[in-house]
Write an enzyme that holds these catalytic residues in place. Structure first.
Site, PDB file in Angstrom:
ATOM      1  N   CYS A   1      10.843 -12.141   2.638  1.00 60.95           N
ATOM      2  CA  CYS A   1      11.454 -13.463   2.766  1.00 60.95           C
ATOM      3  C   CYS A   1      11.489 -13.873   4.241  1.00 60.95           C
ATOM      4  O   CYS A   1      11.652 -13.038   5.114  1.00 60.95           O
ATOM      5  CB  CYS A   1      12.871 -13.543   2.230  1.00 60.95           C
ATOM      6  SG  CYS A   1      13.020 -13.237   0.489  1.00 60.95           S
TER       7      CYS A   1
ATOM      8  N   ARG B   1       5.411 -11.208   6.420  1.00 60.97           N
ATOM      9  CA  ARG B   1       6.531 -10.483   5.831  1.00 60.97           C
ATOM     10  C   ARG B   1       6.358 -10.284   4.329  1.00 60.97           C
ATOM     11  O   ARG B   1       7.053  -9.479   3.731  1.00 60.97           O
ATOM     12  CB  ARG B   1       7.838 -11.241   6.101  1.00 60.97           C
ATOM     13  CG  ARG B   1       8.147 -11.360   7.572  1.00 60.97           C
ATOM     14  CD  ARG B   1       9.268 -12.344   7.803  1.00 60.97           C
ATOM     15  NE  ARG B   1      10.540 -11.855   7.346  1.00 60.97           N
ATOM     16  CZ  ARG B   1      11.366 -11.099   8.048  1.00 60.97           C
ATOM     17  NH1 ARG B   1      11.035 -10.731   9.257  1.00 60.97           N
ATOM     18  NH2 ARG B   1      12.531 -10.710   7.564  1.00 60.97           N
TER      19      ARG B   1
ATOM     20  N   TRP C   1      10.303 -13.795  -1.445  1.00 61.56           N
ATOM     21  CA  TRP C   1       9.743 -12.609  -2.103  1.00 61.56           C
ATOM     22  C   TRP C   1      10.725 -12.309  -3.227  1.00 61.56           C
ATOM     23  O   TRP C   1      11.867 -11.913  -2.976  1.00 61.56           O
ATOM     24  CB  TRP C   1       9.670 -11.468  -1.098  1.00 61.56           C
ATOM     25  CG  TRP C   1       8.931 -10.262  -1.586  1.00 61.56           C
ATOM     26  CD1 TRP C   1       7.582 -10.057  -1.550  1.00 61.56           C
ATOM     27  CD2 TRP C   1       9.491  -9.082  -2.155  1.00 61.56           C
ATOM     28  NE1 TRP C   1       7.279  -8.829  -2.070  1.00 61.56           N
ATOM     29  CE2 TRP C   1       8.419  -8.206  -2.444  1.00 61.56           C
ATOM     30  CE3 TRP C   1      10.791  -8.666  -2.460  1.00 61.56           C
ATOM     31  CZ2 TRP C   1       8.613  -6.954  -3.019  1.00 61.56           C
ATOM     32  CZ3 TRP C   1      10.976  -7.417  -3.030  1.00 61.56           C
ATOM     33  CH2 TRP C   1       9.885  -6.584  -3.300  1.00 61.56           C
TER      34      TRP C   1
ATOM     35  N   ASN D   1      17.892 -14.917   2.717  1.00 60.13           N
ATOM     36  CA  ASN D   1      17.169 -13.634   2.651  1.00 60.13           C
ATOM     37  C   ASN D   1      18.156 -12.582   2.209  1.00 60.13           C
ATOM     38  O   ASN D   1      19.290 -12.580   2.679  1.00 60.13           O
ATOM     39  CB  ASN D   1      16.700 -13.193   4.041  1.00 60.13           C
ATOM     40  CG  ASN D   1      15.505 -13.962   4.498  1.00 60.13           C
ATOM     41  OD1 ASN D   1      15.024 -14.835   3.793  1.00 60.13           O
ATOM     42  ND2 ASN D   1      15.042 -13.647   5.685  1.00 60.13           N
ATOM     43  N   GLY D   2      17.720 -11.669   1.367  1.00 58.67           N
ATOM     44  CA  GLY D   2      18.599 -10.570   0.982  1.00 58.67           C
ATOM     45  C   GLY D   2      19.069 -10.704  -0.451  1.00 58.67           C
ATOM     46  O   GLY D   2      18.432 -11.383  -1.271  1.00 58.67           O
TER      47      GLY D   2
ATOM     48  N   GLU E   1      -0.890   9.763   4.784  1.00 60.23           N
ATOM     49  CA  GLU E   1      -1.030   8.428   5.375  1.00 60.23           C
ATOM     50  C   GLU E   1      -2.366   7.791   4.960  1.00 60.23           C
ATOM     51  O   GLU E   1      -2.422   6.614   4.623  1.00 60.23           O
ATOM     52  CB  GLU E   1      -0.892   8.518   6.910  1.00 60.23           C
ATOM     53  CG  GLU E   1      -1.056   7.215   7.658  1.00 60.23           C
ATOM     54  CD  GLU E   1      -0.144   6.091   7.200  1.00 60.23           C
ATOM     55  OE1 GLU E   1       0.782   6.319   6.431  1.00 60.23           O
ATOM     56  OE2 GLU E   1      -0.415   4.946   7.607  1.00 60.23           O
TER      57      GLU E   1
ATOM     58  N   LYS F   1      -2.691   4.290   2.835  1.00 55.79           N
ATOM     59  CA  LYS F   1      -3.454   3.148   3.355  1.00 55.79           C
ATOM     60  C   LYS F   1      -4.453   2.667   2.309  1.00 55.79           C
ATOM     61  O   LYS F   1      -4.579   1.488   2.035  1.00 55.79           O
ATOM     62  CB  LYS F   1      -4.190   3.605   4.605  1.00 55.79           C
ATOM     63  CG  LYS F   1      -4.114   2.986   5.917  1.00 55.79           C
ATOM     64  CD  LYS F   1      -2.919   2.362   6.523  1.00 55.79           C
ATOM     65  CE  LYS F   1      -1.646   2.260   5.830  1.00 55.79           C
ATOM     66  NZ  LYS F   1      -0.452   2.414   6.590  1.00 55.79           N
TER      67      LYS F   1
ATOM     68  N   GLU G   1      -2.658   1.034  -0.829  1.00 56.82           N
ATOM     69  CA  GLU G   1      -1.929  -0.221  -0.653  1.00 56.82           C
ATOM     70  C   GLU G   1      -2.842  -1.412  -0.366  1.00 56.82           C
ATOM     71  O   GLU G   1      -2.510  -2.529  -0.745  1.00 56.82           O
ATOM     72  CB  GLU G   1      -0.828  -0.112   0.400  1.00 56.82           C
ATOM     73  CG  GLU G   1      -1.309   0.037   1.818  1.00 56.82           C
ATOM     74  CD  GLU G   1      -0.170   0.163   2.816  1.00 56.82           C
ATOM     75  OE1 GLU G   1       0.877  -0.451   2.634  1.00 56.82           O
ATOM     76  OE2 GLU G   1      -0.370   0.887   3.810  1.00 56.82           O
TER      77      GLU G   1
ATOM     78  N   HIS H   1      -3.371  25.071  -7.748  1.00 62.62           N
ATOM     79  CA  HIS H   1      -2.186  25.255  -8.596  1.00 62.62           C
ATOM     80  C   HIS H   1      -2.043  24.127  -9.610  1.00 62.62           C
ATOM     81  O   HIS H   1      -0.967  23.932 -10.169  1.00 62.62           O
ATOM     82  CB  HIS H   1      -0.933  25.374  -7.721  1.00 62.62           C
ATOM     83  CG  HIS H   1      -0.986  26.555  -6.808  1.00 62.62           C
ATOM     84  ND1 HIS H   1      -0.901  27.849  -7.264  1.00 62.62           N
ATOM     85  CD2 HIS H   1      -1.209  26.649  -5.470  1.00 62.62           C
ATOM     86  CE1 HIS H   1      -1.020  28.688  -6.250  1.00 62.62           C
ATOM     87  NE2 HIS H   1      -1.221  27.985  -5.142  1.00 62.62           N
TER      88      HIS H   1
ATOM     89  N   LYS I   1       6.189  -6.947   4.466  1.00 58.10           N
ATOM     90  CA  LYS I   1       6.128  -6.250   5.753  1.00 58.10           C
ATOM     91  C   LYS I   1       7.461  -5.597   6.093  1.00 58.10           C
ATOM     92  O   LYS I   1       7.507  -4.509   6.642  1.00 58.10           O
ATOM     93  CB  LYS I   1       5.732  -7.238   6.855  1.00 58.10           C
ATOM     94  CG  LYS I   1       5.566  -6.603   8.236  1.00 58.10           C
ATOM     95  CD  LYS I   1       4.375  -5.673   8.263  1.00 58.10           C
ATOM     96  CE  LYS I   1       4.210  -4.954   9.581  1.00 58.10           C
ATOM     97  NZ  LYS I   1       3.377  -3.756   9.429  1.00 58.10           N
TER      98      LYS I   1
HETATM   99  C1  F6R Z   1       2.621   1.061   4.806  1.00 54.42           C
HETATM  100  C2  F6R Z   1       3.811   0.421   5.327  1.00 54.42           C
HETATM  101  C3  F6R Z   1       5.124   0.813   4.754  1.00 54.42           C
HETATM  102  C4  F6R Z   1       6.166   0.902   5.880  1.00 54.42           C
HETATM  103  C5  F6R Z   1       7.569   1.135   5.289  1.00 54.42           C
HETATM  104  C6  F6R Z   1       8.610   1.299   6.371  1.00 54.42           C
HETATM  105  O1  F6R Z   1       1.479   0.639   5.488  1.00 54.42           O
HETATM  106  O2  F6R Z   1       3.738  -0.408   6.193  1.00 54.42           O
HETATM  107  O3  F6R Z   1       5.055   1.996   4.046  1.00 54.42           O
HETATM  108  O4  F6R Z   1       5.803   1.934   6.738  1.00 54.42           O
HETATM  109  O5  F6R Z   1       7.915   0.071   4.459  1.00 54.42           O
HETATM  110  O6  F6R Z   1       8.677   0.161   7.165  1.00 54.42           O
HETATM  111  P1  F6R Z   1       9.331   0.185   8.601  1.00 54.42           P
HETATM  112  O7  F6R Z   1       8.507   1.078   9.452  1.00 54.42           O
HETATM  113  O8  F6R Z   1       9.312  -1.228   9.049  1.00 54.42           O
HETATM  114  O9  F6R Z   1      10.724   0.739   8.425  1.00 54.42           O
END
Ligand code: F6R
Length: 612
Positions: free
Chosen positions: A2, A27, A74, A100-101, A485, A489, A492, A508, A607
């Site tokens: 949001c 975001r 959102w 927001n929230g 990681e 990536k 997502e 296992h 984001k």
């Molecule tokens: C993946 C990604 C998310 C963030 C997670 C934490 O690419 O961006 O997994 O890492 O939502 O977000 P922050 O770092 O902003 O607390």
């Protein structure tokens, strides 16, 4: 997650607000809307989907007025739809709200408003309750908007930021923050409210950070902030040096690839500020004495998603160099587990946005139990930064793409610096080893440039493999941390089902899934574990899976058992994650591009995740 933009000044508000909303697209959102105070009263335009949909509507039905609020939503309460999009109006059409929230007690409030004030609700949202409640309080307060908002927020439970305008209170925006980000942009004869700085950067450079439980009254000529006791507070504005271009694509097709390529520069920036003339690490004025450090019996690193994966590397580095036990936990798990934390615990929170609610709540939990809180954060002045005892900024610059890339590698640098600093303070590493690791870190930006030169090779690989439906990432030791990681990536941004597992665990159970169509990305960058990893690759190859290996230059033995090998430059085992993650980021990017996905804004993701 949001985005809020509010503007009051002397120019037409519509274009300025829509422009601000576009800067907050990163975001994550599923609808957008705007309310402007026009000569016909409050007028709202809102639309499901991208901001372009809203813009089309505004071309047909434009809004004229100099005060307005806008929002990218959102969905949390109620599906993404035109009607559920913000702003929301009170039943008499005289109050408009963006939010927001989450309002946790909205069901009770809604019932009460319907029963005792005859309010008819037209949306499924929690936000409409706020608009209706402010309208009731506006009447009770004789048309005083700020008092109406003050009375309303006393009744709301949850975490939220709101921005309100009223038909009968021209040239004024009232905003309130509780556990959701809000900033003020200070201009000449115009002022702004927003959830994040990029929304206003085109117009102003001076920013005020709104603290928790503060109310903001914004007119074209002035901004006043009041604390929870109703006292006006004075605050020094921050001057923002980064330009709007810093937050824009600069010739790249997507923010994701731009940010992958920015990693050498970002890492240099992170390192540069932390190494003094004598070649020693300094922690931004964070003072921890050897005695205090020795009083900690453990360190907790807590974070979500990619930041959690950076924590896994942090554990390895701190345990190896400072010899203090480290637990790494997912924030949403930590906070509900009654964790064993006290004044002998150092708590490290990692967060790019600094607004992730789970991380913030975990931090509060740890703080309430007496732990000292050090945060590793990218967004200056964010909630996590503000609530921590000490902040170590990553200095990655604005990260706009939803998928985190340069924030991850700069978080890794911060973890290594903390580990080195603690190790030296505790005397658990020699001066030679300390200087050796620092030199290895300083060489990383140039080595990442070398890995980036392999982009065409990785793009070609993605072109051949993009239509596979199952990808595994495996590794041992630090390579296993990076596997998580790489897998995140890929899933997502390309929506391919991927899975990461410590290579030793394969036999296992998971090896049952290996078949000729399966892709296995095998990280084999740890010299100390190379032979073990080689055996794992041989086992996989025997099941005919397609193995793509990541190895250090020179380890050509691996070619015999792999379909492809991507080499990273020689470096110490300790720092390989900084290099080995780069081909994985590039692979995810090129696969997603090949599939034609919305790379910078993947479906269902935001984001900054400011809800539980
Ligand atoms: C993946 C990604 C998310 C963030 C997670 C934490 O690419 O961006 O997994 O890492 O939502 O977000 P922050 O770092 O902003 O607390």
């Amino acid at each position: 997650m949001c985005g809020i933009v509010g503007y009051t000044g002397y120019e037409n508000a519509e274009g300025i607000i829509v422009d601000g909303l576009k800067r907050l697209e990163y975001r994550g959102y599923d609808s957008a809307g705007i309310a402007v105070l026009t000569d016909k009263g409050l007028q709202v335009r809102k639309k499901k989907g991208k901001i372009e949909n809203l813009e089309k509507l505004l071309m047909e039905e434009s809004l004229t007025g100099t005060t307005g609020i806008g929002h990218t939503r959102w969905a949390t309460h109620g599906s993404p739809s035109d009607v559920n999009a913000h702003p929301h109006l009170s039943m008499d059409g005289k109050i408009a709200v963006v939010h927001n929230g989450i309002v946790e007690n909205y069901v009770e409030l809604r019932e009460d408003l319907a029963k005792n004030h005859g309010i008819k609700f037209i949306t499924e949202t929690d936000t409409e309750v706020i608009a209706q409640l402010i309208s009731v309080k506006y009447g009770e307060n004789g048309g005083n908007l700020e008092n109406a908002v003050r009375d309303t927020v006393k009744m709301l439970k949850g975490a939220y930021a709101i921005c309100v305008i009223a038909a009968d209170t021209p040239d004024k925006i009232v905003a309130y923050r509780k556990d959701a980000p809000l900033i003020v942009g200070l201009g000449k004869k115009r002022n702004f409210i927003a959830s994040d700085i990029p929304a206003v950067l085109k117009y102003v450079k001076e920013i005020l950070l709104v603290e928790n439980q503060e109310l903001v009254i914004c007119t074209p000529e002035q901004v006043k902030i009041y604390n929870s006791e109703g006292r006006e507070v004075s605050r020094e504005p921050m001057f923002i040096k980064w330009s709007i271009e810093d937050a824009e694509k600069g010739g790249y097709e997507h923010f994701t690839i731009k940010e992958i390529y920015e990693q050498p520069k970002a890492i240099k920036e992170t390192l540069m500020r932390r190494i003094d003339d004598e070649g020693h690490v300094k922690l931004d004025g964070i003072y921890i004495s050897a005695e205090e450090l020795n009083s900690y019996d453990k360190i907790y690193i807590v974070a979500c998603g990619t930041a959690y994966h950076a924590g896994l590397v942090g554990k390895y580095a701190i345990e190896k160099m400072a010899r203090i036990p480290v637990e790494v936990d997912i924030a949403s798990e930590f906070r509900y587990r009654d964790p064993l934390v006290d004044e002998h615990t150092l708590f490290i929170a990692i967060s790019q946005s600094g607004e992730t609610l789970d991380t913030l709540e975990a931090l509060r939990e740890a703080k309430s139990k007496g732990a000292r809180v050090l945060s590793v954060v990218n967004v200056v002045g964010s909630s996590v930064a503000r609530e921590s005892d000490d902040v170590f900024y990553t200095w990655a610059g604005p990260e706009i793409a939803v998928a985190s890339t340069k924030a991850y590698t700069t978080q890794l640098i911060c973890m290594y610096l903390i580990a080195l600093y603690f190790g030296r303070l505790r005397g658990t590493i020699t001066d030679e080893y300390y200087s050796f690791v620092l030199k290895e870190l300083e060489a990383i930006p140039e080595k990442i440039e070398k890995v980036l030169e392999k982009a065409p090779e990785i793009e070609n690989l993605a072109r051949h493999l993009y239509n596979r439906t199952q990808v595994f990432f495996i590794g041992r030791g630090l390579d296993s941390a990076v596997s998580y990681e790489g897998s995140l990536k890929l899933k997502e941004i390309s929506y391919i089902n991927s899975f990461a597992i410590a290579a030793g665990e394969l036999k296992h159970g998971t090896i049952a899934l290996m078949e000729p169509e399966t892709i296995v990305i095998a990280l084999a960058t740890q010299d100390a574990l190379f032979d073990k990893m080689y055996s794992n690759i041989v086992e996989i190859k025997a099941r005919f899976a397609h193995v793509v290996a990541i190895a250090k230059e020179g380890n050509t033995k691996i070619e015999a058992e792999s379909s492809e090998v991507i080499y990273i430059p020689q470096c110490a085992d300790e720092v390989t994650p900084l290099l080995s993650v780069v081909p994985l980021q590039l692979f995810a990017y090129y696969v997603a591009r090949e599939k034609g996905e919305d790379i910078d804004k993947p479906r269902n993701l935001a984001k900054s995740v400011t809800v539980e």
